[in-house]
Scaffold this motif. Structure first.
Motif, PDB file in Angstrom:
ATOM      1  N   LEU A 199      -9.435 -12.851  16.495  1.00  0.00           N
ATOM      2  CA  LEU A 199      -8.715 -11.713  15.915  1.00  0.00           C
ATOM      3  C   LEU A 199      -9.683 -10.786  15.198  1.00  0.00           C
ATOM      4  N   VAL A 200     -10.602 -11.357  14.437  1.00  0.00           N
ATOM      5  CA  VAL A 200     -11.584 -10.554  13.696  1.00  0.00           C
ATOM      6  C   VAL A 200     -12.386  -9.682  14.657  1.00  0.00           C
ATOM      7  N   GLU A 201     -12.801 -10.237  15.769  1.00  0.00           N
ATOM      8  CA  GLU A 201     -13.605  -9.493  16.754  1.00  0.00           C
ATOM      9  C   GLU A 201     -12.842  -8.314  17.340  1.00  0.00           C
ATOM     10  N   ARG A 202     -11.531  -8.463  17.487  1.00  0.00           N
ATOM     11  CA  ARG A 202     -10.729  -7.438  18.159  1.00  0.00           C
ATOM     12  C   ARG A 202     -10.238  -6.335  17.223  1.00  0.00           C
ATOM     13  N   VAL A 203     -10.036  -6.667  15.958  1.00  0.00           N
ATOM     14  CA  VAL A 203      -9.444  -5.708  15.021  1.00  0.00           C
ATOM     15  C   VAL A 203     -10.436  -4.599  14.687  1.00  0.00           C
ATOM     16  N   GLU A 204      -9.981  -3.352  14.783  1.00  0.00           N
ATOM     17  CA  GLU A 204     -10.860  -2.211  14.528  1.00  0.00           C
ATOM     18  C   GLU A 204     -11.116  -2.017  13.040  1.00  0.00           C
ATOM     19  N   SER A 205     -10.087  -2.258  12.215  1.00  0.00           N
ATOM     20  CA  SER A 205     -10.240  -2.080  10.769  1.00  0.00           C
ATOM     21  C   SER A 205      -9.401  -3.121  10.049  1.00  0.00           C
ATOM     22  N   PRO A 206     -10.023  -4.141   9.431  1.00  0.00           N
ATOM     23  CA  PRO A 206      -9.273  -5.184   8.717  1.00  0.00           C
ATOM     24  C   PRO A 206      -8.767  -4.651   7.371  1.00  0.00           C
ATOM     25  N   GLU A 207      -7.581  -4.092   7.374  1.00  0.00           N
ATOM     26  CA  GLU A 207      -7.103  -3.304   6.239  1.00  0.00           C
ATOM     27  C   GLU A 207      -6.566  -4.154   5.091  1.00  0.00           C
ATOM     28  N   SER A 208      -6.678  -3.598   3.898  1.00  0.00           N
ATOM     29  CA  SER A 208      -6.111  -4.154   2.673  1.00  0.00           C
ATOM     30  C   SER A 208      -4.872  -3.359   2.302  1.00  0.00           C
ATOM     31  N   VAL A 209      -3.797  -4.039   1.923  1.00  0.00           N
ATOM     32  CA  VAL A 209      -2.578  -3.340   1.507  1.00  0.00           C
ATOM     33  C   VAL A 209      -2.869  -2.439   0.316  1.00  0.00           C
ATOM     34  N   LEU A 210      -3.606  -2.939  -0.665  1.00  0.00           N
ATOM     35  CA  LEU A 210      -3.921  -2.133  -1.842  1.00  0.00           C
ATOM     36  C   LEU A 210      -4.710  -0.885  -1.456  1.00  0.00           C
ATOM     37  N   GLU A 211      -5.723  -1.044  -0.630  1.00  0.00           N
ATOM     38  CA  GLU A 211      -6.543   0.109  -0.235  1.00  0.00           C
ATOM     39  C   GLU A 211      -5.708   1.160   0.487  1.00  0.00           C
ATOM     40  N   ILE A 212      -4.781   0.728   1.343  1.00  0.00           N
ATOM     41  CA  ILE A 212      -3.932   1.675   2.061  1.00  0.00           C
ATOM     42  C   ILE A 212      -2.983   2.374   1.099  1.00  0.00           C
ATOM     43  N   LEU A 213      -2.419   1.643   0.161  1.00  0.00           N
ATOM     44  CA  LEU A 213      -1.523   2.255  -0.824  1.00  0.00           C
ATOM     45  C   LEU A 213      -2.265   3.275  -1.679  1.00  0.00           C
ATOM     46  N   LEU A 214      -3.467   2.939  -2.096  1.00  0.00           N
ATOM     47  CA  LEU A 214      -4.249   3.866  -2.929  1.00  0.00           C
ATOM     48  C   LEU A 214      -4.666   5.097  -2.125  1.00  0.00           C
ATOM     49  N   ALA A 215      -5.056   4.883  -0.878  1.00  0.00           N
ATOM     50  CA  ALA A 215      -5.506   6.007  -0.050  1.00  0.00           C
ATOM     51  C   ALA A 215      -4.383   6.990   0.241  1.00  0.00           C
ATOM     52  N   ASN A 216      -3.135   6.488   0.211  1.00  0.00           N
ATOM     53  CA  ASN A 216      -1.985   7.332   0.546  1.00  0.00           C
ATOM     54  C   ASN A 216      -1.074   7.576  -0.650  1.00  0.00           C
ATOM     55  N   ARG A 217      -1.597   7.420  -1.847  1.00  0.00           N
ATOM     56  CA  ARG A 217      -0.761   7.481  -3.051  1.00  0.00           C
ATOM     57  C   ARG A 217      -0.049   8.818  -3.208  1.00  0.00           C
ATOM     58  N   ALA A 218      -0.620   9.890  -2.700  1.00  0.00           N
ATOM     59  CA  ALA A 218      -0.015  11.214  -2.877  1.00  0.00           C
ATOM     60  C   ALA A 218       1.248  11.399  -2.047  1.00  0.00           C
ATOM     61  N   THR A 219       1.430  10.573  -1.018  1.00  0.00           N
ATOM     62  CA  THR A 219       2.570  10.771  -0.118  1.00  0.00           C
ATOM     63  C   THR A 219       3.484   9.546  -0.028  1.00  0.00           C
ATOM     64  N   LEU A 220       3.275   8.550  -0.891  1.00  0.00           N
ATOM     65  CA  LEU A 220       4.064   7.320  -0.809  1.00  0.00           C
ATOM     66  C   LEU A 220       5.549   7.575  -1.032  1.00  0.00           C
ATOM     67  N   GLY A 221       6.366   6.977  -0.170  1.00  0.00           N
ATOM     68  CA  GLY A 221       7.799   6.974  -0.403  1.00  0.00           C
ATOM     69  C   GLY A 221       8.159   5.813  -1.306  1.00  0.00           C
ATOM     70  N   PRO A 222       9.441   5.635  -1.629  1.00  0.00           N
ATOM     71  CA  PRO A 222       9.859   4.494  -2.445  1.00  0.00           C
ATOM     72  C   PRO A 222       9.509   3.179  -1.756  1.00  0.00           C
ATOM     73  N   PHE A 223       9.006   2.221  -2.519  1.00  0.00           N
ATOM     74  CA  PHE A 223       8.742   0.912  -1.926  1.00  0.00           C
ATOM     75  C   PHE A 223       8.888  -0.193  -2.951  1.00  0.00           C
ATOM     76  N   ARG A 224       9.128  -1.368  -2.446  1.00  0.00           N
ATOM     77  CA  ARG A 224       9.314  -2.562  -3.261  1.00  0.00           C
ATOM     78  C   ARG A 224       8.704  -3.746  -2.524  1.00  0.00           C
TER      79      ARG A 224
END
Length: 282
Positions: A199-224
């Motif tokens: 899986l590691v070899e195939r995945v283009e970007s092993p993403e972090s939930v926190l990093e994605i949330l921070l990178a998109n903080r300006a457009t986040l919709g409601p979430f829980r």
């Protein structure tokens, strides 16, 4: 499309897919139907189970909750291991939630789980955010361009839902995670020993939930998100909550009794469906 394919009664002529097939209504039960689509993102076929609430089969523009399964699972997991379609119908009948479609796609079925990530040979993210909504709009009269979409998931599905909900705010009006994997490396704990490197070899970007949330903080919709206090992922979810608070990102986190199991998800999916219904009303 070859003429011989058109002879299949429930195979649909589609502008987007080479083949698009839906189950025969004569054999459907409890509002559940099943879709198989040859998906460009997968380079092959993918499956989606769909619940349409009783009494709303002729409705228009119903909202859609996409539910993602975890490792080892498939499109049938939410329905046949948690009875989510029965839960949704019960809540609708009581007036606790608004009528909504529940769509449950497979993750693309790579290994013990694709992570809903872009990989070298298939785009499991695009499958969820493009192919699945398009297939639903083409096949189901109750779903249209005016339908609001929401996304949730459990474990690996929570990892997918939290990331994709943050990355695609124009598609998903709100998102939710149950017992979510929060970092790509955590998937290893659920993979068959020795197979995670593939899986590691195939995945283009092993993403972090926190990093994605921070990178998109300006457009986040409601979430829980929520997690059981006896879950091995509880500390990771609690740390995510704490860090989001430190960054001033609005969200809801709930710790609840329970472990990493279907008993917990069957019981607590009600909260997510109610959350989506409240957002729909706004």
């Amino acid at each position: 499309m070859p003429k011989e394919l058109l002879s299949f009664k429930h195979r649909i002529v589609s502008q987007s897919f080479f083949t698009l097939e839906i189950s025969d209504p004569r054999f459907e039960t409890n509002g559940l139907r099943h879709i198989t689509v040859k998906a460009p993102a997968l380079g092959g076929r993918g499956d989606v189970s769909v619940f349409i609430p009783k009494g709303f089969e002729l409705a228009s523009h119903l909202p859609v909750a996409i539910l993602l399964h975890g490792v080892y699972g498939s499109h049938w997991s939410w329905a046949y291991q948690a009875g989510v379609h029965r839960t949704a119908q019960k809540l609708i009948d009581r007036g606790t939630i608004q009528p909504m479609v529940v769509a449950m796609p497979s993750d693309g079925l790579f290994g013990d789980g694709s992570g809903y990530l872009r990989q070298s040979n298939a785009d499991y993210e695009k499958w969820i955010v493009q192919d699945v909504p398009r297939a639903l709009r083409e096949l189901l009269p109750v779903v249209s361009e005016n339908s609001n979409f929401y996304i949730a998931g459990l474990s690996m599905g929570g990892y997918g839902a939290m990331r994709l909900g943050a990355k695609y705010p124009r598609l998903f009006k709100a998102f939710s995670g149950l017992s979510s994997i929060t970092e790509f490396a955590q998937i290893k704990d659920f993979y068959e020993p020795g197979t995670f490197p593939t899986l590691v070899e195939r995945v283009e970007s092993p993403e972090s939930v926190l990093e994605i949330l921070l990178a998109n903080r300006a457009t986040l919709g409601p979430f829980r998100f929520d997690c059981g206090t006896e879950d091995s992922l509880f500390e990771a979810n609690q740390n995510l909550h704490t860090t989001l608070d430190l960054h001033g990102i609005d969200h809801t986190f709930e710790s609840r009794p329970g472990g990493h199991n279907w008993e917990y998800w069957e019981r607590n999916i009600e909260v997510t469906l109610q959350f989506f219904s409240l957002v729909q009303e706004q």
